[in-house]
Design an enzyme around this catalytic site. Sequence first.
Site, PDB file in Angstrom:
ATOM      1  N   HIS A 308      47.759  85.305  16.094  1.00  0.00           N
ATOM      2  CA  HIS A 308      48.706  86.251  16.676  1.00  0.00           C
ATOM      3  C   HIS A 308      49.922  85.481  17.162  1.00  0.00           C
ATOM      4  O   HIS A 308      49.813  84.346  17.635  1.00  0.00           O
ATOM      5  CB  HIS A 308      48.052  86.999  17.849  1.00  0.00           C
ATOM      6  CG  HIS A 308      48.802  88.217  18.280  1.00  0.00           C
ATOM      7  ND1 HIS A 308      49.869  88.152  19.144  1.00  0.00           N
ATOM      8  CD2 HIS A 308      48.654  89.533  17.958  1.00  0.00           C
ATOM      9  CE1 HIS A 308      50.343  89.373  19.339  1.00  0.00           C
ATOM     10  NE2 HIS A 308      49.625  90.223  18.641  1.00  0.00           N
ATOM     11  N   ASP A 366      43.645  93.590  14.843  1.00  0.00           N
ATOM     12  CA  ASP A 366      43.882  94.263  13.566  1.00  0.00           C
ATOM     13  C   ASP A 366      42.713  94.059  12.603  1.00  0.00           C
ATOM     14  O   ASP A 366      42.419  94.925  11.787  1.00  0.00           O
ATOM     15  CB  ASP A 366      45.171  93.743  12.920  1.00  0.00           C
ATOM     16  CG  ASP A 366      46.394  94.023  13.770  1.00  0.00           C
ATOM     17  OD1 ASP A 366      46.553  95.183  14.175  1.00  0.00           O
ATOM     18  OD2 ASP A 366      47.172  93.108  14.042  1.00  0.00           O
TER      19      ASP A 366
END
Length: 431
Positions: A308, A366
């Site tokens: 991320h 995700d």
Amino acid sequence: MTEAKKTAKLTIGENSYDLPIFSPTAGPDVIDIRKLYGEAGVFTYDPGFTSTASCDSTITFIDGGKGELLHRGYPIDQLAGKSHYLEVCYLLLYGELPSAAQLEDFESTITRHTMLHEQMVNFFRGFRRDAHPMAVMVGVVGAMSAFYHDSTDVNDERQREIASHRLIAKMPTIAAWAYKYSVGQPFVYPRNDLDYAANFLHMCFAVPAEEYHVDPILSRAMDRIFILHADHEQNASTSTVRLASSSGANPFACIAAGIACLWGPAHGGANQACLEMLKEIGGVDRIPEYIARAKDKNDPFRLMGFGHRVYKNFDPRATVMKQSADEVLDLLGIENNPLLQVAKELEKIALEDEYFAEKKLFPNVDFYSGIILEAMGFPTSMFTPIFALSRTVGWVSQWKEMIADPQNKIGRPRQLYLGETARDYVDIEKR
């Protein structure tokens, strides 16, 4: 904003300038450069705004190094484990957890505003059947200003409140109807006897021909997805909402702008890209090949759903999402699904591989959310609309905070110009 207690000295040639330094309640100190151009005649250059604070806020705080996400000071794992989405909405909007009476009143308000203006049914039918649900959502949310004139005056506090409630309440209906339209099924109207997440699932999967029962485990998993995506500080779509609202645009136009930004594959489309990657891998036996490709600097392939931009540690949302994924897969009895087997084995290998640990490439939110939504029966085209539905309360909270800020002014980023300097026009016959 509190007064600066420290200063930084910037020297340009023979001149020096004192820049105030503000200390936040959490996070690194911030150097105030608002007067830099006026005093020194220079701008700062920061593509992507990776070192620039565009605003001050009291809503959400992220510490990427620690893997920490706080909403109004409350850790995301506590909210996802003990709270539910509408309570988190209240917290984000008003700054404090509600009393029982306040929560009941808020839930009642949201529940009774989930229906759309009946003329909007015709608006949906103006789109092609193969239109992407996100395209429909951008258009329909932007068009809300044409149907709800009594909540577009951003200078009226009561109208801002009504617009906030309408957006949170109606977004599940808009997302569900965008899905129903794409698959050629009749719209299912919202029901006041269902909670927020269950109502959304009912509108997506019920049909007039038979009764549809929403399983509480699926409803809880969906509610967690909503919570875990509710707000994420000053990301691209939130910054877009703030920039649009800085001009005084109506709230529906601003949120539509946020939805358009979220549509990008580098932002809200990440879980869809992750699932498409799993489909590309195809089987557990091919994972070593793709792991090797991910490590090859000369190969453009990248593992989606890992790492991320902000979190340099484990994504705190991923832990909760993984728990939901396990519960959903167990309930639906689809542990043997080839796609999900690839996901689980890929997760296992990546967590044990020194290369990924060294680069902090942990599975993120995700990775797991795409698996859950696939298992529930949603097509990949609906992943980002569900993200938009979840993030609406964050956008609305940030919008409300900005409008009420006395320091609010229209956004006007500067640039480093590298084009041609002034030159004279040449008549076409002489070119």
